[in-house]
Scaffold this active site. Structure first.
Site, short mmCIF file in Angstrom:
data_model
loop_
_atom_site.label_atom_id
_atom_site.label_comp_id
_atom_site.label_asym_id
_atom_site.label_seq_id
_atom_site.Cartn_x
_atom_site.Cartn_y
_atom_site.Cartn_z
N ILE A 1 4.74 -2.77 8.34
CA ILE A 1 5.87 -2.38 7.48
C ILE A 1 5.48 -1.06 6.81
CG2 ILE A 1 7.31 -3.05 5.52
CD1 ILE A 1 6.47 -5.99 6.14
N LEU B 1 8.95 -0.01 -6.63
CA LEU B 1 10.33 -0.37 -6.26
C LEU B 1 10.59 -1.86 -6.40
CD1 LEU B 1 10.66 1.96 -3.14
CD2 LEU B 1 11.61 2.33 -5.43
N VAL C 1 1.86 -10.30 4.72
CA VAL C 1 2.03 -11.57 4.01
C VAL C 1 3.28 -12.26 4.54
CG1 VAL C 1 2.44 -12.64 1.75
CG2 VAL C 1 0.89 -10.67 1.96
N VAL D 1 9.39 8.63 0.31
CA VAL D 1 10.23 9.74 -0.11
C VAL D 1 10.01 10.17 -1.57
CG1 VAL D 1 12.17 9.65 1.50
CG2 VAL D 1 12.08 8.06 -0.43
N SER E 1 0.57 -4.11 4.80
CA SER E 1 1.02 -4.49 6.15
C SER E 1 0.88 -3.31 7.11
CB SER E 1 2.47 -4.95 6.09
OG SER E 1 2.97 -5.04 7.40
N PRO F 1 14.09 22.02 -18.40
CA PRO F 1 12.67 22.38 -18.41
C PRO F 1 11.81 21.27 -18.99
CG PRO F 1 13.76 23.36 -20.31
CD PRO F 1 14.80 22.55 -19.59
N THR G 1 11.67 9.80 -11.86
CA THR G 1 10.94 9.05 -12.88
C THR G 1 10.21 7.82 -12.36
OG1 THR G 1 13.09 8.06 -13.29
CG2 THR G 1 12.33 9.69 -14.89
N LYS H 1 5.59 21.85 -10.68
CA LYS H 1 7.02 21.67 -11.00
C LYS H 1 7.22 21.92 -12.50
CE LYS H 1 10.42 17.91 -11.23
NZ LYS H 1 10.69 16.49 -10.91
N GLY I 1 0.81 -1.22 0.00
CA GLY I 1 0.00 0.00 0.00
C GLY I 1 0.84 1.26 0.00
C1 LIG Z 1 15.76 8.23 -1.87
C2 LIG Z 1 14.60 8.06 -2.79
C3 LIG Z 1 14.06 9.16 -3.45
C4 LIG Z 1 12.99 9.02 -4.33
N1 LIG Z 1 12.51 10.10 -5.02
C5 LIG Z 1 11.53 9.92 -5.93
C6 LIG Z 1 11.00 11.00 -6.67
O1 LIG Z 1 11.36 12.16 -6.48
N2 LIG Z 1 10.04 10.75 -7.58
C7 LIG Z 1 9.57 9.49 -7.81
O2 LIG Z 1 8.71 9.31 -8.69
N3 LIG Z 1 10.03 8.47 -7.09
C8 LIG Z 1 10.98 8.64 -6.17
N4 LIG Z 1 11.42 7.59 -5.46
C9 LIG Z 1 10.78 6.30 -5.64
C10 LIG Z 1 9.46 6.30 -4.90
O3 LIG Z 1 9.68 6.58 -3.53
C11 LIG Z 1 8.75 4.99 -5.04
O4 LIG Z 1 8.73 4.60 -6.38
C12 LIG Z 1 7.32 5.11 -4.58
O5 LIG Z 1 7.26 5.64 -3.29
C13 LIG Z 1 6.64 3.79 -4.62
O6 LIG Z 1 7.18 2.93 -3.64
P1 LIG Z 1 6.50 1.51 -3.52
O7 LIG Z 1 5.05 1.72 -3.34
O8 LIG Z 1 6.95 0.67 -4.63
O9 LIG Z 1 7.15 0.91 -2.18
P2 LIG Z 1 6.93 1.29 -0.63
O10 LIG Z 1 6.60 2.72 -0.44
O11 LIG Z 1 8.12 0.75 0.06
O12 LIG Z 1 5.65 0.46 -0.21
C14 LIG Z 1 5.72 -0.92 0.05
C15 LIG Z 1 4.39 -1.39 0.59
O13 LIG Z 1 4.44 -2.79 0.65
C16 LIG Z 1 3.92 -3.21 1.91
N5 LIG Z 1 4.51 -4.49 2.27
C17 LIG Z 1 5.82 -4.82 2.28
N6 LIG Z 1 5.97 -6.11 2.69
C18 LIG Z 1 4.73 -6.58 2.93
C19 LIG Z 1 4.20 -7.80 3.39
N7 LIG Z 1 5.00 -8.83 3.71
N8 LIG Z 1 2.86 -7.93 3.53
C20 LIG Z 1 2.02 -6.92 3.23
N9 LIG Z 1 2.46 -5.73 2.79
C21 LIG Z 1 3.80 -5.56 2.65
C22 LIG Z 1 4.28 -2.10 2.89
O14 LIG Z 1 3.43 -2.10 4.00
C23 LIG Z 1 4.05 -0.88 1.99
O15 LIG Z 1 2.71 -0.52 2.06
C24 LIG Z 1 12.44 7.73 -4.54
C25 LIG Z 1 12.95 6.64 -3.84
C26 LIG Z 1 14.03 6.79 -2.98
C27 LIG Z 1 14.56 5.59 -2.25
#
Ligand SMILES: Cc1cc2nc3c(=O)[nH]c(=O)nc-3n(C[C@H](O)[C@H](O)[C@H](O)COP(=O)(O)OP(=O)(O)OC[C@H]3O[C@@H](n4cnc5c(N)ncnc54)[C@H](O)[C@@H]3O)c2cc1C
Length: 502
Positions: A44, A336, A187, A49, A41, A100, A347, A80, A14
């Site tokens: 977690i 990610l 999970v 960011v 979860s 730009p 991106t 932006k 989520g």
């Molecule tokens: C330093 C940094 C800077 C960034 N800057 C940018 C930016 O400027 N622009 C941009 O587009 N992107 C940026 N990103 C990437 C961006 O943060 C992510 O792409 C975005 O937040 C999506 O993350 P996510 O949802 O894939 O993962 P997460 O935010 O890590 O979410 C993971 C989810 O999975 C759940 N989960 C994990 N394990 C389990 C389990 N076993 N059971 C149930 N649930 C579970 C967690 O509870 C959570 O809800 C950046 C990343 C980093 C590290």
């Protein structure tokens, strides 16, 4: 989708990626018998960011029919117009430049920039810094927002800055109101069938969740695609060195006039972002642990921001690279969990959106055939590598040699054939736009972006070796371009005013 549906689709995670995927699917399958759920979860957290976007995020909200006036205040969002790179080049006159987003009016000024850059690469002393040539750059300088007054019929592309926690919460509300089930559970185990497909998830509270299709949005853990299905992760560590970040929030410098640009300032072993929201700024030093220890990075970051000793910071690790195939068996990795090309051009959410969109198109075209899956994976891999090449070019073309890190960046040898050829054309004084067209990579980054990057760092011959232009080469009147852009800018009100009035 086939007549044989109904199907159950379970999104695991989520974070922003999980809720973006669930929202797009809820919209796309609104009239179809698809049951969507998001398992999140409670124990977690999200990475929390990702706070800057490309213009594609506007397309995302437009697709969901969500108005800016509705989502932007809820997510403390600002506009932006692009990214300002500061301190990446030590060449005189090239201490910073602005990348730009494009505008309808670029065709009035970009040809002059391309020509000057071409002439300068070929030894002629014409001014070729990008900042003078683009409307978005001027608007960002003047802190004007991207919406023109009604009497000005030209549009420009723009992205957003937003609070990473709030955007997920906003999308969760939107999606659950449209029938997406929200399941709070962790999970613990993934069950697979004889065909290798995922059959069900076992949660730590004993629940068992079955579905026909799974979306892995579990962040860097990649619980389903990488861990359960064993899909390989291909690291980009040989040409993208940054693997950590230290982040902090600070008050806005001037809350009455928030900037409409991300700032990316080079530090000793990486770079620091500054992202202005309506209520605060987000900051993060993205660095390479090969070149600086986390404690030293934190000290440098604190000094750079002028942070008090008691101000909180957070340290993060980053896994930079991509999976071999984001869609494998009955599982699609989004966010990610599918990979990450470091945040320099913000991106990641762009890739999330494109991954889900292309998946839905492929699914609609023929369900889960191997042919469509392969085509999809090929398209997404090319997209990610197109972004990677552009970001690698930032480091390779940077013009600093004052630390081991920057010397290593300037010496990156692991360049893709595409980037190698592109740089070859630039250094040989050739036609860069033509080369981008030949390679069919303009959809990833357009000639404008490549010219701004290389021109912005001052990747030109030594000024001492340049010759004065002949009269016939001065075919563009820069004073007229200045005047044209200045008058265009008058049609855009202050960023703060546009935020206040929606
Ligand atoms: C330093 C940094 C800077 C960034 N800057 C940018 C930016 O400027 N622009 C941009 O587009 N992107 C940026 N990103 C990437 C961006 O943060 C992510 O792409 C975005 O937040 C999506 O993350 P996510 O949802 O894939 O993962 P997460 O935010 O890590 O979410 C993971 C989810 O999975 C759940 N989960 C994990 N394990 C389990 C389990 N076993 N059971 C149930 N649930 C579970 C967690 O509870 C959570 O809800 C950046 C990343 C980093 C590290």
């Amino acid at each position: 989708m086939s007549e044989a549906a109904p199907i159950d689709v379970c999104v695991v995670g989520g974070g922003t990626a999980g809720w973006m995927a669930a929202s797009m699917m809820a919209k796309f399958w609104a009239d179809q018998p698809v049951r969507l759920s998001v398992v999140e979860s409670p124990d977690i957290g999200i990475v929390g960011v990702g706070e800057g976007s490309t213009p594609s995020l506007k397309g995302f909200f437009d697709y969901l029919d969500i108005d800016e006036a509705e989502w932007m205040p809820a997510c403390q969002a600002t506009y932006k117009l692009g990214i300002r790179f500061v301190g990446w080049s030590r060449r005189p006159g090239f201490g910073s430049y602005f990348h730009p987003f494009p505008s309808d009016l670029d065709d009035r000024s970009a040809p002059a920039f391309y020509y000057h850059a071409f002439a300068r690469r070929n030894g002629v002393d014409l001014p070729a810094h990008p900042d003078r040539f683009f409307l978005n750059t001027l608007l960002a300088d003047q802190r004007r927002g991207p919406h023109a007054d009604h009497n000005f019929p030209f549009r420009l592309a723009y992205g957003y800055h937003f609070d990473a926690q709030l955007i997920g919460r906003f999308l969760r509300g939107w999606a659950t109101r449209r029938g997406v089930e929200h399941i709070e559970a962790t999970v613990a185990e993934v069950e697979r069938g004889e065909d290798g497909d995922i059959q069900a998830l076992r949660c730590s509270d004993g629940r068992r969740i079955e579905a026909d299709f799974f979306v892995d949005s579990t962040g860097f853990r990649s619980l389903l695609l990488q861990r359960a299905l064993g899909v390989r992760f291909l690291s980009f560590a040989d040409n993208l060195f940054n693997d950590r970040a230290v982040v902090a929030q600070t008050p806005l410098d001037d809350p009455t006039a928030p900037p409409c640009e991300t700032r990316a300032t080079a530090l000793s072993a990486g770079w620091c972002w500054r992202i202005p929201l309506t209520a605060r700024s987000g900051n993060g030093y993205v660095y390479s642990s090969r070149f600086i220890e986390p404690e030293a990075a934190e000290r440098e970051f604190r000094d750079h921001l002028g942070l008090d000793a008691d101000a909180g910071v957070r340290h993060l690790e980053m896994k930079v690279g991509r999976v071999e195939s984001a869609w494998s068996n009955n599982c699609l990795a989004v966010g990610l969990s599918q990979g990450f090309v470091e945040p320099l051009e913000a991106t990641a959410l762009h890739v999330v959106q494109e991954t889900v969109q292309r998946f839905l198109e492929a699914f609609e075209e023929g369900g889960r055939t191997a042919r469509l899956r392969e085509r999809f994976n090929h398209q997404i891999n090319r997209r990610v590598e197109g972004i990677r090449d552009y970001i690698v070019c930032h480091y390779r073309a940077s013009q600093r040699d004052d630390s081991e890190y920057w010397r290593a960046c300037a010496g990156i040898e692991a360049l893709s054939p595409s980037l190698r050829e592109l740089l070859g054309v630039w250094f040989a004084g050739g036609d860069l736009a033509e080369e981008i067209k030949r390679q069919q990579i303009g959809a990833y980054y357009a000639p404008l972006s490549w010219h701004c990057l290389l021109g912005g760092y001052g990747v030109y011959p030594d000024p001492a070796r340049l010759r004065s232009p002949e009269a016939r080469m001065q075919r563009f009147d820069l004073a007229r371009i200045d005047d044209f852009l200045a008058r265009c800018a008058l049609n855009f009100r202050a960023h703060a005013e546009q935020l206040a009035h929606g």
